[in-house]
Design a protein around this motif. Structure first.
Motif, mmCIF file in Angstrom:
data_model
loop_
_atom_site.group_PDB
_atom_site.id
_atom_site.type_symbol
_atom_site.label_atom_id
_atom_site.label_comp_id
_atom_site.label_asym_id
_atom_site.label_seq_id
_atom_site.Cartn_x
_atom_site.Cartn_y
_atom_site.Cartn_z
ATOM 1 N N ALA A 156 0.847 -1.188 0.000
ATOM 2 C CA ALA A 156 0.000 0.000 0.000
ATOM 3 C C ALA A 156 0.888 1.245 0.000
ATOM 4 O O ALA A 156 1.934 1.277 0.649
ATOM 5 N N GLU A 157 0.452 2.262 -0.718
ATOM 6 C CA GLU A 157 1.231 3.499 -0.823
ATOM 7 C C GLU A 157 1.461 4.107 0.547
ATOM 8 O O GLU A 157 0.538 4.204 1.369
ATOM 9 N N GLY A 158 2.708 4.514 0.793
ATOM 10 C CA GLY A 158 3.044 5.159 2.048
ATOM 11 C C GLY A 158 3.313 4.203 3.188
ATOM 12 O O GLY A 158 3.559 4.638 4.316
ATOM 13 N N GLY A 159 3.300 2.899 2.901
ATOM 14 C CA GLY A 159 3.484 1.908 3.954
ATOM 15 C C GLY A 159 4.916 1.439 4.096
ATOM 16 O O GLY A 159 5.851 1.981 3.499
ATOM 17 N N PHE A 160 5.094 0.413 4.885
ATOM 18 C CA PHE A 160 6.389 -0.223 5.129
ATOM 19 C C PHE A 160 6.887 -0.829 3.818
ATOM 20 O O PHE A 160 6.117 -1.415 3.057
ATOM 21 N N THR A 161 8.185 -0.689 3.544
ATOM 22 C CA THR A 161 8.732 -1.079 2.249
ATOM 23 C C THR A 161 9.754 -2.201 2.381
ATOM 24 O O THR A 161 10.324 -2.417 3.455
ATOM 25 N N PRO A 162 10.051 -2.920 1.286
ATOM 26 C CA PRO A 162 11.082 -3.962 1.330
ATOM 27 C C PRO A 162 12.451 -3.419 1.721
ATOM 28 O O PRO A 162 13.216 -4.110 2.401
ATOM 29 N N GLU A 163 12.757 -2.220 1.301
ATOM 30 C CA GLU A 163 14.045 -1.631 1.650
ATOM 31 C C GLU A 163 14.128 -1.392 3.160
ATOM 32 O O GLU A 163 15.171 -1.651 3.795
ATOM 33 N N LEU A 179 17.092 -15.695 12.192
ATOM 34 C CA LEU A 179 16.509 -15.854 10.855
ATOM 35 C C LEU A 179 15.305 -14.936 10.758
ATOM 36 O O LEU A 179 14.509 -14.838 11.700
ATOM 37 N N ILE A 180 15.170 -14.277 9.611
ATOM 38 C CA ILE A 180 14.018 -13.418 9.346
ATOM 39 C C ILE A 180 13.062 -14.173 8.431
ATOM 40 O O ILE A 180 13.419 -14.551 7.311
ATOM 41 N N ASP A 181 11.883 -14.417 8.927
ATOM 42 C CA ASP A 181 10.824 -15.152 8.239
ATOM 43 C C ASP A 181 10.000 -14.117 7.477
ATOM 44 O O ASP A 181 9.231 -13.366 8.072
ATOM 45 N N VAL A 182 10.168 -14.062 6.166
ATOM 46 C CA VAL A 182 9.691 -12.930 5.372
ATOM 47 C C VAL A 182 8.343 -13.224 4.712
ATOM 48 O O VAL A 182 8.221 -14.088 3.834
ATOM 49 N N SER A 183 7.338 -12.490 5.137
ATOM 50 C CA SER A 183 6.009 -12.549 4.545
ATOM 51 C C SER A 183 5.661 -11.141 4.075
ATOM 52 O O SER A 183 6.550 -10.309 3.869
ATOM 53 N N SER A 184 4.366 -10.837 3.921
ATOM 54 C CA SER A 184 3.979 -9.486 3.525
ATOM 55 C C SER A 184 2.505 -9.266 3.798
ATOM 56 O O SER A 184 1.725 -10.205 4.002
ATOM 57 N N GLY A 185 2.118 -7.991 3.809
ATOM 58 C CA GLY A 185 0.724 -7.609 3.879
ATOM 59 C C GLY A 185 0.083 -7.783 5.236
ATOM 60 O O GLY A 185 0.712 -8.105 6.239
ATOM 61 N N GLY A 186 -1.237 -7.546 5.252
ATOM 62 C CA GLY A 186 -2.044 -7.756 6.443
ATOM 63 C C GLY A 186 -2.353 -6.521 7.249
ATOM 64 O O GLY A 186 -3.154 -6.570 8.179
ATOM 65 N N LEU A 187 -1.749 -5.382 6.897
ATOM 66 C CA LEU A 187 -1.922 -4.189 7.733
ATOM 67 C C LEU A 187 -3.190 -3.416 7.414
ATOM 68 O O LEU A 187 -3.848 -2.889 8.302
ATOM 69 N N VAL A 188 -3.546 -3.324 6.116
ATOM 70 C CA VAL A 188 -4.686 -2.521 5.686
ATOM 71 C C VAL A 188 -5.506 -3.291 4.652
ATOM 72 O O VAL A 188 -4.971 -4.108 3.894
ATOM 73 N N TYR A 190 5.091 -15.752 -4.863
ATOM 74 C CA TYR A 190 5.078 -14.293 -5.035
ATOM 75 C C TYR A 190 5.820 -13.532 -3.936
ATOM 76 O O TYR A 190 6.209 -12.375 -4.133
ATOM 77 N N GLN A 191 6.050 -14.158 -2.792
ATOM 78 C CA GLN A 191 6.754 -13.452 -1.718
ATOM 79 C C GLN A 191 8.243 -13.827 -1.640
ATOM 80 O O GLN A 191 8.986 -13.242 -0.851
ATOM 81 N N VAL A 192 8.667 -14.780 -2.455
ATOM 82 C CA VAL A 192 10.074 -15.205 -2.431
ATOM 83 C C VAL A 192 11.016 -14.054 -2.749
ATOM 84 O O VAL A 192 12.065 -13.902 -2.092
ATOM 85 N N PRO A 193 10.735 -13.191 -3.752
ATOM 86 C CA PRO A 193 11.643 -12.069 -4.012
ATOM 87 C C PRO A 193 11.828 -11.154 -2.804
ATOM 88 O O PRO A 193 12.889 -10.534 -2.644
ATOM 89 N N LEU A 194 10.807 -11.046 -1.954
ATOM 90 C CA LEU A 194 10.939 -10.227 -0.755
ATOM 91 C C LEU A 194 11.952 -10.843 0.203
ATOM 92 O O LEU A 194 12.754 -10.126 0.824
ATOM 93 N N ALA A 195 11.928 -12.170 0.336
ATOM 94 C CA ALA A 195 12.916 -12.840 1.184
ATOM 95 C C ALA A 195 14.326 -12.603 0.651
ATOM 96 O O ALA A 195 15.279 -12.414 1.429
ATOM 97 N N GLU A 196 14.454 -12.592 -0.673
ATOM 98 C CA GLU A 196 15.776 -12.359 -1.268
ATOM 99 C C GLU A 196 16.250 -10.933 -1.020
ATOM 100 O O GLU A 196 17.433 -10.701 -0.729
ATOM 101 N N ILE A 197 15.333 -9.964 -1.105
ATOM 102 C CA ILE A 197 15.701 -8.573 -0.837
ATOM 103 C C ILE A 197 16.183 -8.414 0.596
ATOM 104 O O ILE A 197 17.218 -7.775 0.866
ATOM 105 N N VAL A 198 15.469 -8.998 1.523
ATOM 106 C CA VAL A 198 15.856 -8.898 2.928
ATOM 107 C C VAL A 198 17.162 -9.644 3.168
ATOM 108 O O VAL A 198 18.048 -9.180 3.898
ATOM 109 N N ARG A 199 17.316 -10.795 2.526
ATOM 110 C CA ARG A 199 18.539 -11.610 2.694
ATOM 111 C C ARG A 199 19.768 -10.869 2.197
ATOM 112 O O ARG A 199 20.807 -10.822 2.867
ATOM 113 N N GLN A 200 19.649 -10.274 1.007
ATOM 114 C CA GLN A 200 20.788 -9.589 0.414
ATOM 115 C C GLN A 200 21.018 -8.209 1.043
ATOM 116 O O GLN A 200 22.146 -7.850 1.380
#
Length: 355
Positions: A236-243, A259-268, A279-289
């Motif tokens: 969602a615009e203005g929300g928490f970001t992968p970065e 270990l960071i267990d990476v999911s997404s969404g659920g706030l709004v 679909y959430q695997v790229p987010l785990a990679e962003i956090v990992r790298q």
């Protein structure tokens, strides 16, 4: 050799593989106490080949429950009820974790198959909710903004629940900072409008999460692994970001997470999600790298080949599946069979191992 079925060591714990059961709420407890349902539900995944089974979001205080039927660890009766479930998982060769949680403004809600929706009224067993700011989740009751004493109570609640979890025999603890629940509510600028030390900058918004990790680590000592689940984006615009998630993930590890267990969404409710396989695997990679941390990936991972690729590609270090384990409690054995992995099978099931 299958990388999915290679061991993973976190502190003193070596997990037999990297295909784990994600925490999934069952809405089947009474007064926070797990019962017969949980005795059957959780150990079956150990027979099915899971390396780690993480029990559902378990409230650290009564008002932290998502629904009146959530499990808890705020008293010793609950601790004693968890202990035989953990023993049964161990007897079947897997390790057991538990997700410690506080639902914040998304607490006191009806369970999924109830006819009603939204917040449960006090007359039917509901309770007032709390949040970083007095902003309701759409369709839910207005929460009360936590004051200083309330924040201290949250930290103490997580520490006390962690102690009970270890007393019950759990091998690993997960702090729930995702899916729009309390710690995620503090992380996101969409739900946190505070002007004190817990609001504004990312450092301030992450303060409560990091304090909780510190408190749980103090209880866990140096040997027990701690996982932290985060929603890497609010979609969602203005929300928490992968970065931001990568930065917070790095901070979490500095404070004692493993270990960071990476999911997404659920706030709004106005989140914009395109769910598709992995679909959430790229987010785990962003956090990992970006955070240079060990991660777990989730999100519509349903086949052995897909799970193997997550690990082989370096996107994550472990795969946490949910729905596929519900569809097939022997997903681990099936995946090992399909990948040709040489893993231990229950002797009762050996006839199905190769043919």
């Amino acid at each position: 050799m299958s990388l999915l079925f290679s061991p993973l060591t976190l502190r003193s714990l070596t997990l037999r593989n990297r295909l784990w059961v994600s925490p999934m709420c069952m809405y089947s407890a009474v007064d926070g106490v797990p019962g017969d349902w949980h005795h059957v539900h959780l150990p079956q995944f150990a027979d099915g080949g899971a390396g780690l089974i993480i029990a559902e979001a378990t409230a650290v205080v009564p008002e932290g429950r998502i629904s009146p039927h959530d499990t808890g660890l705020w008293n010793d009766v609950q601790r004693e009820a968890w202990a035989p479930i953990v023993r049964s998982i161990h007897d079947r060769g897997a390790h057991a974790g538990i997700q410690l949680a506080h639902a914040g403004r998304k607490a006191s809600t009806w369970w999924p198959w109830a006819e009603q929706r939204g917040s449960v009224p006090a007359a039917e067993g509901g309770w007032p909710t709390v949040a970083p700011s007095a902003i309701a989740f759409q369709g839910f009751a207005d929460p009360v903004a936590l004051d200083g004493a309330g924040i201290e109570g949250v930290v103490t609640g997580f520490a006390d629940a962690a102690r009970r979890a270890l007393d019950a025999g759990f091998d690993l603890l997960e702090v729930h900072g995702a899916h729009g629940y309390l710690l995620h509510q503090f992380l996101s600028p969409l739900s946190n409008l505070r002007s004190d030390a817990y609001g504004g900058s990312l450092e301030n918004r992450a303060r409560l999460l990091l304090r909780v990790i510190d408190a749980v680590r103090d209880v866990a000592g140096g040997a027990v692994p701690i996982l932290v689940r985060i929603s890497a984006t609010d979609h969602a615009e203005g929300g928490f970001t992968p970065e931001e998630a990568a930065i917070v993930g790095g901070w979490a590890v500095e404070h004692g997470a493993d270990l960071i267990d990476v999911s997404s969404g659920g706030l709004v409710l106005h989140q914009q999600i395109d769910p598709h396989p992995g679909y959430q695997v790229p987010l785990a990679e962003i956090v990992r790298q970006g955070g240079r941390v060990t991660t777990g990936a989730v999100g519509l991972i349903t086949t052995a080949e897909q799970a193997e690729q997550v690990i082989a590609s370096g996107s994550a270090d472990a795969v946490l599946a949910g729905r596929e384990w519900l569809r097939d409690p022997h997903f681990g054995l099936r995946a090992a069979h399909e990948l040709g992995a040489d893993v231990a099978w229950p002797p009762q099931y050996l006839r199905a191992r190769w043919r």
